[in-house]
Design an enzyme around this catalytic site. Structure first.
Site, short mmCIF file in Angstrom:
data_model
loop_
_atom_site.label_atom_id
_atom_site.label_comp_id
_atom_site.label_asym_id
_atom_site.label_seq_id
_atom_site.Cartn_x
_atom_site.Cartn_y
_atom_site.Cartn_z
N HIS A 26 0.86 -1.19 0.00
CA HIS A 26 0.00 0.00 0.00
C HIS A 26 0.90 1.24 0.00
O HIS A 26 1.73 1.41 0.88
CB HIS A 26 -0.88 -0.03 1.24
CG HIS A 26 -1.93 1.02 1.25
ND1 HIS A 26 -2.88 1.14 0.28
CD2 HIS A 26 -2.18 2.02 2.13
CE1 HIS A 26 -3.67 2.16 0.55
NE2 HIS A 26 -3.26 2.71 1.67
N ASP B 186 -7.92 1.03 2.62
CA ASP B 186 -7.58 2.01 3.66
C ASP B 186 -8.27 3.34 3.40
O ASP B 186 -7.63 4.32 3.00
CB ASP B 186 -6.06 2.22 3.68
CG ASP B 186 -5.64 3.18 4.78
OD1 ASP B 186 -6.30 3.23 5.82
OD2 ASP B 186 -4.64 3.90 4.58
#
Length: 838
Positions: free
Chosen positions: A203, A324
């Site tokens: 990420h 997220d």
């Protein structure tokens, strides 16, 4: 460019900076011939992020925080290989998580220095490394499987035997010790054992504790490292999403950055995409905020993302990958299905502060009944490291045991990039099918979801939004960013409407497709889930505001060009006729409103006009209202306004003491209460300062009552009546508001300006109304959503601060009050009080 620079001698222990600077090192290596047959590494350790370049190409990311500090020069030095070579190291003067002063989420220290702590040429002892990984897995099994499990004792005794057998001074004892571990790892599971799908992930936040420009290099550092790992581990799969995880996901914007800045690396990535190892997932331009973008913006996120993946990789994404962000709109399932996506993965609801979400694998149903298969990795993370503890948690924590027997395991350093490491892979390989542990296989998102689809007959369904019970402050943080987003969404809408009408009217009009795509992509970039929420550093805010200004400027020019083409004849001066005003309406209903226009003498004048839906009108003689606005100041200083539709009474502080619908004489303001009441709250969250507002802030409410300038009439009536006042807020902030009532208008307009200088304070405006309903209605993307106005359960109470788009409404049968806004998102409705967070 770097190679052509003049270099000076640097030593281990030297420091470089300041923050956000870039330093280049020329490293000349000479490998001793005596190291023939050895595995040779170049080791580099610093507290900044680094990239190794060889033959003008990036070859390895080096980040101490991401446990990557060496570049493998050769796995077994041969005489034919070069023994002398030159590398270049690009050092970014920032860490994996920026350069916060004192803690990760504090503002960056602009004067921080970054130290080179190690630069070495070393022999790597692969046999010792493999022994250590074996022992780590065995000892974790012994500690974590529990005394009631015989496998924990088998692992313990095997590890003990290895220690007894292994002579650290005699490498010939190593193979026998490793055989003991292999015997444990070879004992297989039964057929019913849970299967974990291990997917590399990295990420990378497109902007957060670092600016956009640094993200480009983070992508390159992370992805070149993944490419090196794939060359040595053909079983590795990597899902590239966008921002932070490890291996499989990719975001279209980040791919585009790498394609433009690192074409050689991009070509390698495309090769691994073709092999099925490097897997683009996500389907959107960026991993956007899941709440605040408009419906049209969300459609454009999918449109731009899917188009990019189709053009670059020959396929669209079947999975929406958004691990997220700070909650997920109830409209997303419908948008996903409309964009060819039927699967969804996230894990953020594991951050809930109050309630534990009841599922990990389920169907998510949106406001129109659309459903998508949804999976939350049960380990509650997208940055696993391949440890025994994480594997056991993935099984134990799974809330849908018995319904499905497969789950995702996303491994690799994330948020600031980094991705998987060789050690993570080696741990996972040892646990692939070991009795006592879940079965683990390297997998892909498609394989995972295909298996889950086959097992889905008993899955539960969650209807409505996936509300994150944390980070409620992101609906309000950074007011200029929120305002810029809403303004740019409106401008791009208007440009497209007017340009479409212009093209329909005149086939020679050049529709600005390429310009619009560029502006949309800028806006979509700013909707990233740490930018639009305001949870980013000041450098990012400055970039975002610059992009908004660029969109507004270019959008205004495109709008003007479309209007000139559409209304060319009307815009031509006609000496024989009286002056007129061209009025445009880009909304899909006829509107009768008061507008402000420039008169013949250059003065601003008001006019009441009617303009058709999605059209325009040339106004010469303005309409006369059936009843003009009347404005009267009373002896006590209060002011009343009436336009025949609604009547209003304001006290000297600008608060509404009465708001009536004239035809029904129904009073809207609660008896004995004030609407348009500003209130100040303390805002001291537990940790995430820019993200959070805690429920206990409600206990600190202080009405704003310090008057700087009492209410005065500013427009005396006719087509428009208005009154204005000023308040002091807190220690040093001020608020000025003009309250406007137009002829024939069914609503009251509040034009509010705040000079905000407070710290750790939260300003709201409240409207207590005479309406009783157990639910309030909030606008969301292409629809609306109802939320309770009571706190009966912990699920209700956790929504003490929610998000909405342009309106919220509290209605009972036959009557209601709505609160509209042009640039705000934070809101709440508790009991009969509508509150807008400013």
């Amino acid at each position: 460019e770097a190679v052509g620079q003049e270099f000076k001698l640097a030593q281990v222990g030297d420091s470089f900076g300041p923050t956000w600077e870039t330093c280049w090192f020329k490293v000349e290596l000479s490998i001793p011939p005596a190291w023939a047959g050895q595995e040779v590494h170049f080791v580099w350790e610093s507290d900044g992020e680094a990239m190794v370049w060889r033959d003008a190409q990036p070859v390895q990311g080096l980040t101490k925080e991401g446990e990557k500090t060496s570049y493998i020069l050769t796995s077994s030095l041969k005489e034919s290989e070069p023994h002398s070579l030159t590398l270049y190291v690009e050092l970014a003067c920032n860490g994996l998580f920026g350069a916060g002063k004192g803690s990760m989420i504090t503002p960056p220290d602009p004067d921080r220095r970054f130290t080179l702590s190690k630069a070495e040429l070393v022999i790597f002892n692969r046999d010792v490394y493999e022994l250590l990984v074996d022992l780590e897995i065995l000892l974790d099994m012994a500690k974590l499987l529990g005394e009631e499990n015989q496998r924990s004792f088998q692992a313990l005794y095997a590890a003990n035997q290895m220690v007894n057998m292994c002579d650290v001074t005699d490498p010939s004892t190593f193979p026998a010790a490793r055989d003991l571990a292999a015997a444990i790892f070879r004992q297989r599971n039964g057929e019913s054992q849970h299967t974990i799908h291990a997917i590399g992930h990295c990420h990378i936040d497109s902007a957060w504790l670092w600016p956009y420009d640094e993200t480009i290099r983070k992508c390159a550092r992370s992805w070149v490292t993944v490419v090196r790992l794939m060359e040595r581990n053909p079983e590795l799969t990597f899902a590239c999403s966008q921002l932070r995880l490890v291996s499989l996901l990719w975001q279209a914007q980040q791919f585009e950055w790498v394609r433009s800045w690192y074409p050689g690396l991009y070509a390698q990535i495309r090769d691994f995409v073709a092999k099925g190892q490097f897997i683009p997932v996500g389907g959107t331009w960026v991993e956007m905020d899941g709440n605040l973008p408009s419906g049209e913006s969300m459609v454009r996120q999918f449109l731009q993302g899917q188009r990019f993946f189709q053009e670059q990789f020959g396929r669209i994404c079947l999975e929406f990958w958004l691990p997220d962000t700070f909650g997920y709109s109830a409209q997303l399932p419908q948008l996903m299905r409309g964009c060819g996506i039927r699967r969804f993965l996230t894990q953020k609801l594991s951050w809930n502060l109050v309630n534990t979400f009841p599922h990990h694998t389920f169907f998510w149903e949106g406001i129109d009944g659309s459903r998508v298969l949804t999976h939350f990795p049960p380990g509650d993370s997208y940055g696993m490291q391949g440890r025994v503890e994480e594997m056991l948690k993935t099984v134990k924590n799974n809330k849908d045991k018995g319904r499905v027997n497969h789950s995702a395991f996303l491994f690799g350093f994330g948020d600031g990039g980094g991705g998987p490491t060789q050690q993570m892979l080696d741990r996972i390989k040892r646990m692939s099918d070991t009795d006592g542990l879940p079965r683990v296989q390297f997998s892909t998102p498609d394989l995972l979801f295909s298996v889950l689809e086959k097992e889905s007959s008993q899955l539960c369904t969650w209807v409505g939004e996936l509300f994150l019970e944390l980070h409620n402050g992101t609906y309000t943080t950074q007011a200029q960013i929120k305002k810029g987003n809403r303004e740019c969404e409106r401008i791009l809408h208007d440009v497209e409407v007017l340009s479409t009408l212009a093209l329909a009217w005149d086939s020679t009009f050049q529709y600005p497709a390429s310009q619009l795509q560029r502006l949309w992509r800028l806006l979509l970039l700013n909707q990233f889930h740490d930018v639009l929420p305001g949870s980013c550093i000041q450098l990012v805010v400055e970039d975002a505001l610059q992009y908004y200004a660029e969109i507004c400027s270019a959008g205004a020019q495109l709008k003007e060009e479309a209007v000139k083409s559409l209304c060319r004849e009307l815009l031509q001066p006609n000496p024989g006729s009286s002056s007129s005003t061209l009025v445009l309406n880009t909304l899909p209903w006829e509107r009768t409103e008061v507008i402000s226009r420039t008169g013949p003498a250059g003065a601003e004048t008001l006019a009441l006009v009617t303009v058709p839906s999605m059209g325009y009108a040339s106004v010469r003689e303005p309409l006369l209202p059936p009843q003009p606005v009347s404005v009267r100041k009373q002896e006590d200083g209060s002011i009343t306004m009436d336009n025949g539709v609604i009547s209003v009474c304001l006290d000297t502080m600008g608060r509404l003491t009465s708001l009536r619908l004239v035809d029904s004489q129904r009073e809207s303001v609660s008896y004995g209460c004030y609407a348009n009441q500003f209130a100040l709250f303390d805002d001291v969250p537990l940790y995430w300062d820019a993200w959070d507002v805690m429920d206990y802030h409600l206990e600190t409410r202080k009405p704003v009552t310090m008057l700087l300038k009492p209410l005065e009439v500013t427009l005396a009536g006719g087509l428009r009546g208005s009154a204005s006042f000023s308040l002091q807020i807190g220690e040093s902030s001020t608020l000025t508001q003009e309250i406007i009532l137009d002829a024939m208008c069914p609503y009251l307009h509040f034009l509010t300006q705040v000079e905000w200088k407070e710290a750790h304070k939260f300003l709201k405006v409240e409207f207590p109304v005479q309406v009783r309903s157990t639910n309030a209605t909030y606008e969301i993307q292409f629809g609306h959503l109802q939320r309770p106005t009571h706190w009966n359960t912990s699920w209700d109470w956790a929504r003490f601060e929610v998000w909405a788009h342009k309106w919220m409404d509290l209605s009972e049968h036959g009557f209601g009050v709505a609160l509209l806004n042009d640039c705000k998102y934070g809101a709440s409705a508790h009991g009969n009080v509508l509150s807008l967070s400013l």
